[in-house]
Write a protein that holds these residues in place. Structure first.
Motif, mmCIF file in Angstrom:
data_model
loop_
_atom_site.group_PDB
_atom_site.id
_atom_site.type_symbol
_atom_site.label_atom_id
_atom_site.label_comp_id
_atom_site.label_asym_id
_atom_site.label_seq_id
_atom_site.Cartn_x
_atom_site.Cartn_y
_atom_site.Cartn_z
ATOM 1 N N ILE A 1 0.843 -1.196 0.000
ATOM 2 C CA ILE A 1 0.000 0.000 0.000
ATOM 3 C C ILE A 1 0.880 1.249 0.000
ATOM 4 O O ILE A 1 1.751 1.405 0.861
ATOM 5 C CB ILE A 1 -0.930 0.022 1.238
ATOM 6 C CG1 ILE A 1 -1.775 -1.244 1.288
ATOM 7 C CG2 ILE A 1 -1.806 1.271 1.216
ATOM 8 C CD1 ILE A 1 -2.481 -1.477 2.610
ATOM 9 N N HIS A 2 0.638 2.116 -0.967
ATOM 10 C CA HIS A 2 1.384 3.362 -1.094
ATOM 11 C C HIS A 2 0.412 4.520 -0.927
ATOM 12 O O HIS A 2 -0.794 4.346 -1.070
ATOM 13 C CB HIS A 2 2.071 3.428 -2.460
ATOM 14 C CG HIS A 2 3.005 2.288 -2.675
ATOM 15 N ND1 HIS A 2 4.355 2.389 -2.473
ATOM 16 C CD2 HIS A 2 2.773 1.005 -3.047
ATOM 17 C CE1 HIS A 2 4.920 1.219 -2.721
ATOM 18 N NE2 HIS A 2 3.983 0.358 -3.065
ATOM 19 N N GLU A 3 0.952 5.712 -0.662
ATOM 20 C CA GLU A 3 0.094 6.871 -0.429
ATOM 21 C C GLU A 3 0.591 8.086 -1.185
ATOM 22 O O GLU A 3 1.789 8.209 -1.459
ATOM 23 C CB GLU A 3 0.060 7.214 1.070
ATOM 24 C CG GLU A 3 -0.536 6.133 1.935
ATOM 25 C CD GLU A 3 -0.557 6.502 3.411
ATOM 26 O OE1 GLU A 3 -0.414 7.702 3.742
ATOM 27 O OE2 GLU A 3 -0.720 5.588 4.231
ATOM 28 N N ALA A 4 -0.352 8.966 -1.511
ATOM 29 C CA ALA A 4 -0.051 10.273 -2.088
ATOM 30 C C ALA A 4 -1.022 11.265 -1.468
ATOM 31 O O ALA A 4 -2.186 10.954 -1.262
ATOM 32 C CB ALA A 4 -0.201 10.243 -3.600
ATOM 33 N N GLU A 5 -0.539 12.470 -1.191
ATOM 34 C CA GLU A 5 -1.385 13.454 -0.509
ATOM 35 C C GLU A 5 -2.088 14.409 -1.454
ATOM 36 O O GLU A 5 -2.875 15.246 -1.012
ATOM 37 C CB GLU A 5 -0.583 14.216 0.537
ATOM 38 C CG GLU A 5 0.565 15.010 -0.009
ATOM 39 C CD GLU A 5 1.457 15.577 1.080
ATOM 40 O OE1 GLU A 5 1.925 16.713 0.899
ATOM 41 O OE2 GLU A 5 1.674 14.900 2.092
ATOM 42 N N ASP A 6 -1.835 14.282 -2.741
ATOM 43 C CA ASP A 6 -2.572 15.083 -3.722
ATOM 44 C C ASP A 6 -2.468 14.422 -5.094
ATOM 45 O O ASP A 6 -1.709 13.467 -5.287
ATOM 46 C CB ASP A 6 -2.073 16.538 -3.761
ATOM 47 C CG ASP A 6 -0.612 16.676 -4.160
ATOM 48 O OD1 ASP A 6 -0.231 16.171 -5.233
ATOM 49 O OD2 ASP A 6 0.153 17.295 -3.403
ATOM 50 N N GLY A 7 -3.231 14.944 -6.038
ATOM 51 C CA GLY A 7 -3.280 14.346 -7.358
ATOM 52 C C GLY A 7 -1.984 14.440 -8.136
ATOM 53 O O GLY A 7 -1.649 13.530 -8.899
ATOM 54 N N VAL A 8 -1.236 15.514 -7.949
ATOM 55 C CA VAL A 8 0.044 15.671 -8.647
ATOM 56 C C VAL A 8 1.034 14.608 -8.179
ATOM 57 O O VAL A 8 1.694 13.950 -8.993
ATOM 58 C CB VAL A 8 0.610 17.099 -8.443
ATOM 59 C CG1 VAL A 8 2.017 17.220 -9.004
ATOM 60 C CG2 VAL A 8 -0.307 18.136 -9.083
ATOM 61 N N MET A 9 1.122 14.415 -6.863
ATOM 62 C CA MET A 9 2.003 13.384 -6.317
ATOM 63 C C MET A 9 1.555 12.001 -6.788
ATOM 64 O O MET A 9 2.383 11.156 -7.142
ATOM 65 C CB MET A 9 2.012 13.442 -4.782
ATOM 66 C CG MET A 9 2.931 12.418 -4.128
ATOM 67 S SD MET A 9 2.799 12.408 -2.326
ATOM 68 C CE MET A 9 3.539 13.981 -1.944
ATOM 69 N N ALA A 10 0.263 11.780 -6.818
ATOM 70 C CA ALA A 10 -0.268 10.483 -7.259
ATOM 71 C C ALA A 10 0.093 10.217 -8.711
ATOM 72 O O ALA A 10 0.514 9.115 -9.061
ATOM 73 C CB ALA A 10 -1.780 10.455 -7.084
ATOM 74 N N GLU A 11 -0.078 11.224 -9.557
ATOM 75 C CA GLU A 11 0.238 11.064 -10.970
ATOM 76 C C GLU A 11 1.703 10.685 -11.162
ATOM 77 O O GLU A 11 2.034 9.809 -11.953
ATOM 78 C CB GLU A 11 -0.095 12.363 -11.712
ATOM 79 C CG GLU A 11 -0.422 12.156 -13.149
ATOM 80 C CD GLU A 11 -1.067 13.389 -13.760
ATOM 81 O OE1 GLU A 11 -1.874 13.179 -14.681
ATOM 82 O OE2 GLU A 11 -0.790 14.534 -13.349
ATOM 83 N N SER A 12 2.572 11.320 -10.405
ATOM 84 C CA SER A 12 3.998 11.004 -10.462
ATOM 85 C C SER A 12 4.257 9.556 -10.037
ATOM 86 O O SER A 12 4.979 8.817 -10.713
ATOM 87 C CB SER A 12 4.773 11.966 -9.564
ATOM 88 O OG SER A 12 6.125 11.613 -9.520
ATOM 89 N N LYS A 13 3.643 9.135 -8.940
ATOM 90 C CA LYS A 13 3.834 7.760 -8.461
ATOM 91 C C LYS A 13 3.276 6.742 -9.451
ATOM 92 O O LYS A 13 3.872 5.680 -9.671
ATOM 93 C CB LYS A 13 3.188 7.576 -7.082
ATOM 94 C CG LYS A 13 3.951 8.281 -5.980
ATOM 95 C CD LYS A 13 3.358 7.996 -4.611
ATOM 96 C CE LYS A 13 4.225 8.656 -3.554
ATOM 97 N NZ LYS A 13 4.259 7.923 -2.313
ATOM 98 N N ILE A 14 2.145 7.045 -10.058
ATOM 99 C CA ILE A 14 1.550 6.141 -11.048
ATOM 100 C C ILE A 14 2.469 6.010 -12.259
ATOM 101 O O ILE A 14 2.708 4.902 -12.754
ATOM 102 C CB ILE A 14 0.141 6.632 -11.453
ATOM 103 C CG1 ILE A 14 -0.835 6.428 -10.289
ATOM 104 C CG2 ILE A 14 -0.351 5.922 -12.708
ATOM 105 C CD1 ILE A 14 -2.165 7.149 -10.454
ATOM 106 N N ASN A 15 3.012 7.129 -12.726
ATOM 107 C CA ASN A 15 3.908 7.106 -13.885
ATOM 108 C C ASN A 15 5.189 6.341 -13.601
ATOM 109 O O ASN A 15 5.632 5.533 -14.417
ATOM 110 C CB ASN A 15 4.224 8.528 -14.355
ATOM 111 C CG ASN A 15 3.026 9.223 -14.955
ATOM 112 O OD1 ASN A 15 2.072 8.574 -15.406
ATOM 113 N ND2 ASN A 15 3.036 10.539 -14.951
ATOM 114 N N ILE A 16 5.777 6.587 -12.441
ATOM 115 C CA ILE A 16 7.006 5.883 -12.067
ATOM 116 C C ILE A 16 6.750 4.391 -11.928
ATOM 117 O O ILE A 16 7.534 3.570 -12.415
ATOM 118 C CB ILE A 16 7.608 6.467 -10.767
ATOM 119 C CG1 ILE A 16 8.142 7.880 -11.041
ATOM 120 C CG2 ILE A 16 8.693 5.564 -10.196
ATOM 121 C CD1 ILE A 16 8.488 8.667 -9.795
ATOM 122 N N SER A 17 5.650 4.021 -11.298
ATOM 123 C CA SER A 17 5.353 2.593 -11.112
ATOM 124 C C SER A 17 5.154 1.894 -12.455
ATOM 125 O O SER A 17 5.548 0.745 -12.628
ATOM 126 C CB SER A 17 4.141 2.400 -10.199
ATOM 127 O OG SER A 17 2.951 2.767 -10.844
#
Length: 138
Positions: free
Chosen positions: A35-51
């Motif tokens: 389980i990973h977390e992001a505190e906003d949509g910009v951070m989430a988008e970055s994590k999704i792209n990297i993954s």
């Protein structure tokens, strides 16, 4: 028996730390460990792209609607616009109960729309719906 396992990658996107903690605890209780977390949509988008780049994509993303920088609806639209995310299951978790919000999320391609506060039973049922063998075989 559920078809997910401890290696199923999950991302929780919510600007409220206590909401992330509650959802994380419920996910652990039903058998998730990655389980990973992001505190906003910009951070989430970055994590999704990297993954995706490292060939370890998230299989499930929980997105809060009301967040700074990039709200949940815009994040959902970005996720669905990227063909590398085709199999990603997106759950909108929000306090927005307006019919227009539900309709907008459905048009954007959300898999499930869940009103906060979530319960463990509802969460398990919604996840099992998408991990049922007949759904995975398609």
């Amino acid at each position: 028996m559920s078809t997910w396992n401890k290696k199923t990658r999950v991302l929780i996107v919510d600007d409220n730390e206590s909401d992330r903690l509650i959802l994380r605890s419920m996910l652990i209780a039903i058998g998730f460990a990655e389980i990973h977390e992001a505190e906003d949509g910009v951070m989430a988008e970055s994590k999704i792209n990297i993954s995706a780049q490292i060939k370890q994509p998230f299989e499930i993303v929980f997105v809060d609607w009301m967040m700074p920088k990039l709200n949940g609806l815009k994040l959902l639209q970005h996720i669905r616009a990227d063909k590398t995310n085709l199999g990603m299951i997106v759950f909108m978790t929000t306090s927005k109960t307006q019919h227009d919000a539900v309709t907008d999320a459905a048009k954007a391609g959300v898999n499930e729309y869940m009103i906060k506060p979530l319960t463990l039973d509802l969460l398990r049922t919604k996840i099992e719906k998408h991990f049922a063998p007949e759904k995975k075989a398609k």
